[in-house]
Design an enzyme around this catalytic site. Structure first.
Site, PDB file in Angstrom:
ATOM      1  N   LYS A 193      85.491  21.439  50.627  1.00 47.70           N
ATOM      2  CA  LYS A 193      84.691  20.239  50.393  1.00 47.70           C
ATOM      3  C   LYS A 193      83.578  20.138  51.436  1.00 47.70           C
ATOM      4  O   LYS A 193      83.792  20.458  52.600  1.00 47.70           O
ATOM      5  CB  LYS A 193      85.588  18.996  50.492  1.00 47.70           C
ATOM      6  CG  LYS A 193      85.225  17.920  49.498  1.00 47.70           C
ATOM      7  CD  LYS A 193      86.290  16.855  49.470  1.00 47.70           C
ATOM      8  CE  LYS A 193      85.681  15.500  49.170  1.00 47.70           C
ATOM      9  NZ  LYS A 193      86.666  14.419  49.237  1.00 47.70           N
TER      10      LYS A 193
ATOM     11  N   HIS B 232      89.435   1.120  56.630  1.00 45.97           N
ATOM     12  CA  HIS B 232      90.447   1.999  57.233  1.00 45.97           C
ATOM     13  C   HIS B 232      90.939   1.408  58.554  1.00 45.97           C
ATOM     14  O   HIS B 232      92.139   1.400  58.840  1.00 45.97           O
ATOM     15  CB  HIS B 232      89.856   3.391  57.510  1.00 45.97           C
ATOM     16  CG  HIS B 232      89.423   4.145  56.287  1.00 45.97           C
ATOM     17  ND1 HIS B 232      88.213   4.793  56.197  1.00 45.97           N
ATOM     18  CD2 HIS B 232      90.047   4.383  55.113  1.00 45.97           C
ATOM     19  CE1 HIS B 232      88.107   5.390  55.022  1.00 45.97           C
ATOM     20  NE2 HIS B 232      89.212   5.146  54.335  1.00 45.97           N
TER      21      HIS B 232
ATOM     22  N   SER C 254      83.943   5.128  51.730  1.00 48.83           N
ATOM     23  CA  SER C 254      83.198   6.119  52.519  1.00 48.83           C
ATOM     24  C   SER C 254      81.960   6.573  51.741  1.00 48.83           C
ATOM     25  O   SER C 254      80.895   6.789  52.327  1.00 48.83           O
ATOM     26  CB  SER C 254      84.093   7.321  52.829  1.00 48.83           C
ATOM     27  OG  SER C 254      85.184   6.908  53.609  1.00 48.83           O
TER      28      SER C 254
ATOM     29  N   ARG D  38      92.410  -1.183  47.427  1.00 44.80           N
ATOM     30  CA  ARG D  38      91.344  -2.185  47.367  1.00 44.80           C
ATOM     31  C   ARG D  38      91.411  -3.005  46.084  1.00 44.80           C
ATOM     32  O   ARG D  38      91.315  -4.213  46.087  1.00 44.80           O
ATOM     33  CB  ARG D  38      89.963  -1.507  47.456  1.00 44.80           C
ATOM     34  CG  ARG D  38      89.598  -1.059  48.840  1.00 44.80           C
ATOM     35  CD  ARG D  38      88.459  -0.096  48.813  1.00 44.80           C
ATOM     36  NE  ARG D  38      88.809   1.052  47.978  1.00 44.80           N
ATOM     37  CZ  ARG D  38      88.128   2.174  47.928  1.00 44.80           C
ATOM     38  NH1 ARG D  38      87.028   2.298  48.614  1.00 44.80           N
ATOM     39  NH2 ARG D  38      88.531   3.167  47.168  1.00 44.80           N
TER      40      ARG D  38
HETATM   41  O1  PNS Z   1      90.809   9.366  51.680  1.00 47.01           O
HETATM   42  P1  PNS Z   1      91.242  10.138  50.498  1.00 47.01           P
HETATM   43  O2  PNS Z   1      90.269  11.225  50.191  1.00 47.01           O
HETATM   44  O3  PNS Z   1      91.515   9.252  49.313  1.00 47.01           O
HETATM   45  O4  PNS Z   1      92.624  10.847  50.914  1.00 47.01           O
HETATM   46  C1  PNS Z   1      93.347  11.616  50.011  1.00 47.01           C
HETATM   47  C2  PNS Z   1      94.496  12.386  50.688  1.00 47.01           C
HETATM   48  C3  PNS Z   1      94.013  13.151  51.887  1.00 47.01           C
HETATM   49  C4  PNS Z   1      95.563  11.392  51.127  1.00 47.01           C
HETATM   50  C5  PNS Z   1      95.069  13.338  49.598  1.00 47.01           C
HETATM   51  O5  PNS Z   1      94.036  14.057  49.037  1.00 47.01           O
HETATM   52  C6  PNS Z   1      96.113  14.321  50.142  1.00 47.01           C
HETATM   53  O6  PNS Z   1      97.185  13.928  50.538  1.00 47.01           O
HETATM   54  N1  PNS Z   1      95.752  15.612  50.153  1.00 47.01           N
HETATM   55  C7  PNS Z   1      96.617  16.668  50.638  1.00 47.01           C
HETATM   56  C8  PNS Z   1      97.078  17.567  49.491  1.00 47.01           C
HETATM   57  C9  PNS Z   1      98.340  17.033  48.837  1.00 47.01           C
HETATM   58  O7  PNS Z   1      99.348  16.806  49.469  1.00 47.01           O
HETATM   59  N2  PNS Z   1      98.279  16.827  47.511  1.00 47.01           N
HETATM   60  C10 PNS Z   1      99.436  16.358  46.739  1.00 47.01           C
HETATM   61  C11 PNS Z   1      99.404  14.866  46.508  1.00 47.01           C
HETATM   62  S1  PNS Z   1      98.477  14.496  45.061  1.00 47.01           S
END
Ligand code: PNS
Length: 171
Positions: A47, A23, A135, A97
């Site tokens: 979560k 990150h 993570s 990745r």
């Molecule tokens: O680090 P991560 O867990 O892969 O991040 C995922 C994240 C936070 C980018 C994604 O879950 C997100 O944008 N969540 C907010 C809800 C949302 O907008 N969902 C619609 C897109 S699928």
């Protein structure tokens, strides 16, 4: 400053539980392209997180304190596109990745474009030395007492050690 004196800002969203060297590298490289980066930490009350939202904001802010106003760290809940729209930005940055990341990332980018066509998702490929870091892996190794100092910034490694020592005491 970007073209025509614009402040080019991008949002780097994630759970960051915890924030890894992968990150950090994406943020550093994004700072070569954008004037400002907003690190958006998803606040998801359903979560179970290792680090609370406040802890993640504090740790990541400490990591990038040297950049001053160029990096801000905030938490958001709800839709990512709504969060991005509330900022001056229209760019979402995500790191890739391996091919295995692509399906999920492409789906998210397509959903986000459907919800808000003016927001673009920009993918940066992770450096190969970071391609194994996630993570989840960091949490597992740290929980079992392994050395994660190559995988996370020093502030996070210290916080992880403290966190797991506290957890073990509670048992
Ligand atoms: O680090 P991560 O867990 O892969 O991040 C995922 C994240 C936070 C980018 C994604 O879950 C997100 O944008 N969540 C907010 C809800 C949302 O907008 N969902 C619609 C897109 S699928």
């Amino acid at each position: 400053m970007g073209k025509k004196g614009r402040d080019l800002t991008a949002v780097f969203p994630g759970s960051f539980d915890p924030f890894t060297n992968g990150h950090a590298d994406i943020v550093e490289r994004s700072l070569e392209i954008f004037d400002r980066i907003i690190i958006g930490i998803l606040h998801n009350p359903s979560k179970n997180h290792l680090f609370s939202e406040e802890e993640r904001v504090a740790l990541i802010s400490k990591q990038f304190a040297r950049y001053g106003a160029r990096v801000s760290v905030v938490s958001f809940s709800g839709l990512l596109v709504e969060f991005v729209e509330s900022t001056k930005s229209r760019v979402v940055i995500r790191g890739l990745r391996a091919v295995s990341d692509y399906d999920y990332e492409a789906q998210m980018a397509l959903v986000n474009r459907r919800l808000s066509p003016r927001i673009e998702t920009l993918f940066l490929t992770a450096r190969e030395e970071h391609s194994y870091i996630s993570s989840t892996v960091v949490k597992q190794v740290a929980l079992l007492g392994g050395d994660v100092s190559d995988m996370v910034p020093a502030v996070i490694a210290t916080a992880l050690t403290r966190k797991y020592k506290a957890t073990q005491k509670d048992r």
